[in-house]
Scaffold this motif. Structure first.
Motif, short mmCIF file in Angstrom:
data_model
loop_
_atom_site.label_atom_id
_atom_site.label_comp_id
_atom_site.label_asym_id
_atom_site.label_seq_id
_atom_site.Cartn_x
_atom_site.Cartn_y
_atom_site.Cartn_z
N GLU A 9 0.85 -1.18 0.00
CA GLU A 9 0.00 0.00 0.00
C GLU A 9 0.89 1.24 0.00
O GLU A 9 1.83 1.33 0.78
N VAL A 11 2.41 4.81 0.84
CA VAL A 11 2.39 5.59 2.07
C VAL A 11 1.62 6.88 1.90
O VAL A 11 1.26 7.53 2.88
N HIS A 16 -7.56 5.99 5.59
CA HIS A 16 -6.98 4.82 6.24
C HIS A 16 -8.09 3.93 6.78
O HIS A 16 -8.86 4.34 7.65
N HIS A 18 -7.49 1.02 8.24
CA HIS A 18 -6.78 0.12 9.13
C HIS A 18 -6.08 1.00 10.18
O HIS A 18 -5.94 2.20 9.98
N TRP A 20 -3.29 3.01 12.07
CA TRP A 20 -2.10 3.63 11.51
C TRP A 20 -1.52 4.65 12.47
O TRP A 20 -2.12 4.95 13.50
N VAL A 21 -0.36 5.17 12.14
CA VAL A 21 0.33 6.15 12.98
C VAL A 21 0.53 7.43 12.19
O VAL A 21 0.98 7.41 11.05
N THR A 47 -9.30 8.77 9.13
CA THR A 47 -9.38 7.42 9.70
C THR A 47 -10.82 6.92 9.61
O THR A 47 -11.74 7.59 10.06
N HIS A 51 -11.61 1.99 13.40
CA HIS A 51 -10.15 1.93 13.36
C HIS A 51 -9.59 3.05 14.22
O HIS A 51 -10.32 3.92 14.69
N VAL A 53 -6.06 5.81 14.98
CA VAL A 53 -4.81 6.44 14.57
C VAL A 53 -4.05 6.80 15.84
O VAL A 53 -4.63 7.32 16.79
#
Length: 102
Positions: A9, A11, A16, A18, A20-21, A47, A51, A53
């Protein structure tokens, strides 16, 4: 030449779906708290529901409860915030979980 990144995927993906950071520790963030808040809000908005972040903020601004939590809670989304402590580089990690609105 074979595409070695076919299963990866990018960047640069903005939405998102899923966990993520969001790394908000760059030099630009250290010197600009408004940028940190704006990009944190953008990260939460990107987000998808169900999910989370992890917002990693620079230590320069202190604990994010004092400047970030109110802005994140003001977004028109159902969210919870949890303090995940400090990261190894000295910054702070805030987990924002986004929920579906009923």
């Amino acid at each position: 030449m074979a595409n070695t990144y076919a299963d990866r995927e990018p960047v640069t993906r903005r939405t998102h779906d899923h966990p993520w950071v969001a790394n908000l520790e760059a030099d630009e963030h250290a010197t600009n708290q408004q940028l940190t808040v704006a990009e944190a809000v953008d990260a939460v908005e990107q987000t998808q529901p169900d999910h989370f972040v992890d917002l990693v903020t620079h230590e320069q601004h202190g604990h994010p409860m004092s400047y970030l939590y109110k802005a994140v809670r003001s977004i028109d989304r159902s969210v919870t915030l949890s303090d995940e402590g400090r990261c190894s580089c000295g910054g702070y990690v805030t987990r924002v979980t986004v929920y579906r609105r009923d």
